[in-house]
Design a protein around this motif. Structure first.
Motif, short mmCIF file in Angstrom:
data_model
loop_
_atom_site.label_atom_id
_atom_site.label_comp_id
_atom_site.label_asym_id
_atom_site.label_seq_id
_atom_site.Cartn_x
_atom_site.Cartn_y
_atom_site.Cartn_z
N THR A 84 -11.03 4.21 -6.26
CA THR A 84 -9.95 5.20 -5.56
C THR A 84 -9.47 6.28 -6.66
N ASP A 85 -9.05 7.53 -6.14
CA ASP A 85 -8.55 8.51 -6.82
C ASP A 85 -6.79 8.10 -7.06
N PRO A 86 -6.50 7.82 -8.29
CA PRO A 86 -5.12 7.40 -8.45
C PRO A 86 -4.37 8.60 -8.07
N SER A 87 -4.72 9.75 -8.56
CA SER A 87 -3.91 11.13 -8.03
C SER A 87 -3.59 11.39 -6.72
N ARG A 88 -4.30 10.84 -5.79
CA ARG A 88 -4.33 11.04 -4.34
C ARG A 88 -3.96 9.83 -3.30
N ILE A 89 -3.58 8.76 -4.10
CA ILE A 89 -3.62 7.52 -3.17
C ILE A 89 -2.35 7.58 -2.32
N LEU B 253 -1.57 10.24 -0.81
CA LEU B 253 -1.77 11.43 0.28
C LEU B 253 -2.78 11.05 1.34
N SER B 254 -3.73 10.17 0.91
CA SER B 254 -4.86 10.02 2.11
C SER B 254 -5.56 8.69 1.48
N GLY B 255 -6.13 7.96 2.84
CA GLY B 255 -7.16 6.87 2.46
C GLY B 255 -6.17 5.62 2.62
N GLU B 256 -6.92 4.62 2.16
CA GLU B 256 -6.06 3.16 2.59
C GLU B 256 -4.87 3.02 1.75
N PHE B 257 -4.35 3.48 0.76
CA PHE B 257 -3.14 3.54 0.20
C PHE B 257 -1.84 4.35 0.53
N VAL B 258 -2.10 5.01 1.73
CA VAL B 258 -1.07 6.06 2.06
C VAL B 258 0.36 5.12 2.62
N GLU B 259 1.60 5.66 2.19
CA GLU B 259 2.82 4.84 2.49
C GLU B 259 2.72 4.32 3.78
N ASN C 80 -8.84 -11.08 13.43
CA ASN C 80 -9.33 -12.47 13.31
C ASN C 80 -8.49 -13.54 12.69
N GLY C 81 -7.07 -13.21 12.74
CA GLY C 81 -6.13 -13.98 12.42
C GLY C 81 -5.56 -13.92 10.88
N ASN C 82 -6.34 -13.31 10.11
CA ASN C 82 -6.17 -13.30 8.59
C ASN C 82 -4.94 -12.07 8.55
N VAL C 83 -4.37 -12.20 7.28
CA VAL C 83 -3.50 -11.09 6.95
C VAL C 83 -4.08 -10.21 5.75
N THR C 84 -3.88 -9.04 6.14
CA THR C 84 -4.33 -8.16 4.75
C THR C 84 -2.85 -7.48 4.29
N VAL C 85 -2.74 -7.49 2.91
CA VAL C 85 -1.44 -6.84 2.42
C VAL C 85 -2.25 -5.88 1.36
N ARG C 86 -1.51 -4.46 1.54
CA ARG C 86 -1.75 -3.49 0.77
C ARG C 86 -0.54 -2.90 -0.10
N ALA C 87 -0.71 -2.67 -1.34
CA ALA C 87 0.18 -2.40 -2.28
C ALA C 87 -0.18 -1.71 -3.50
N ILE C 88 0.93 -0.91 -4.06
CA ILE C 88 0.71 -0.01 -5.11
C ILE C 88 1.67 -0.45 -6.23
N GLY C 89 1.26 -0.58 -7.35
CA GLY C 89 1.94 -0.46 -8.60
C GLY C 89 2.08 0.71 -9.42
N GLN C 90 3.40 1.26 -9.58
CA GLN C 90 3.40 2.42 -10.30
C GLN C 90 4.78 2.05 -11.15
N GLN C 91 4.96 2.89 -12.11
CA GLN C 91 6.03 2.82 -13.25
C GLN C 91 7.44 2.92 -12.36
N TYR C 92 8.14 2.24 -12.24
CA TYR C 92 8.36 0.94 -12.50
C TYR C 92 8.66 0.16 -11.43
N SER C 93 7.82 0.18 -10.31
CA SER C 93 8.10 -0.51 -9.17
C SER C 93 6.76 -1.00 -8.43
N PHE C 94 6.98 -2.05 -7.35
CA PHE C 94 5.71 -2.08 -6.66
C PHE C 94 6.16 -1.62 -5.24
N THR C 95 5.23 -0.91 -4.63
CA THR C 95 5.34 -0.40 -3.12
C THR C 95 4.31 -1.20 -2.11
#
Length: 187
Positions: free
Chosen positions: A53-58, A60-66, A76-91
């Motif tokens: 993925t392009d870290p400068s655009r995560i 703004l667009s794509g899978e990791f938008v806020e 299917n009953g499964n759970v998907t978690v999406r997260a971002i690590g950045q100085q100094y927090s997880f989102t």
């Protein structure tokens, strides 16, 4: 027993010792060669599936938008978690997931190398800018788990903590009925 017999058995013993020493050296050399080959082969062969993925655009667009960060109950009953690590927090800073459910965590870094370690479990992965880390997990009991960054990411690293809140499966399903992404920030 004569001196000749003693000398002959000493020669036989020395010959047998040399053979066993030779066998031991051959085994050690073979093991060293196998270890070197396996290490070099693994280091030079790419992983079977690498997602980038392009870290400068995560943000703004794509899978990791806020609006796409947090937990979601899949069809299917499964759970998907999406997260971002950045100085100094997880989102998001607090992730909510159900117990006894297959969970796939997909995460990346926006700036430098970070690490996710969920304490009390064997879940541990690195977040590298430009790459998507995928970690499969399942929690057998409910509760809160601390999630510190375990890769030194610069000054302020010691304050980079997140939390995983594992709740009952039915409670999670009730929260997920409204759609959207779930997190426990502010709870």
């Amino acid at each position: 027993m004569s001196a000749e017999d003693t000398h002959g058995s000493a020669e036989v013993a020395a010959r047998v010792e040399r053979r066993w020493a030779t066998v031991a050296v051959i085994i050690i050399v073979m093991m060293a060669l196998l270890a070197a080959f396996a290490g070099i082969h693994r280091a030079t062969m790419p992983q079977p599936r690498v997602e980038t993925t392009d870290p400068s655009r995560i943000h703004l667009s794509g899978e990791f938008v806020e609006s796409n960060l947090g937990s979601v109950l899949e069809a299917n009953g499964n759970v998907t978690v999406r997260a971002i690590g950045q100085q100094y927090s997880f989102t998001p800073a607090c992730i909510v997931v159900p117990a006894d459910t297959p969970i796939t965590m997909r995460a990346t870094s926006a700036d430098v190398v970070h690490g996710i370690l969920i304490q009390g479990t064997n879940i541990n992965t690195m977040l590298v800018p430009g790459y998507i880390s995928e970690q499969l997990m399942r929690f057998s009991r409910t509760g809160d788990y601390l999630m510190p960054c375990q890769e030194f990411c610069s000054f302020g690293h010691e304050g980079m903590w997140g939390k995983v809140k594992v709740i009952d499966k039915t409670e999670f399903a009730d929260r997920a009925k409204g759609g959207g992404r779930l997190n426990c920030v502010g709870q």
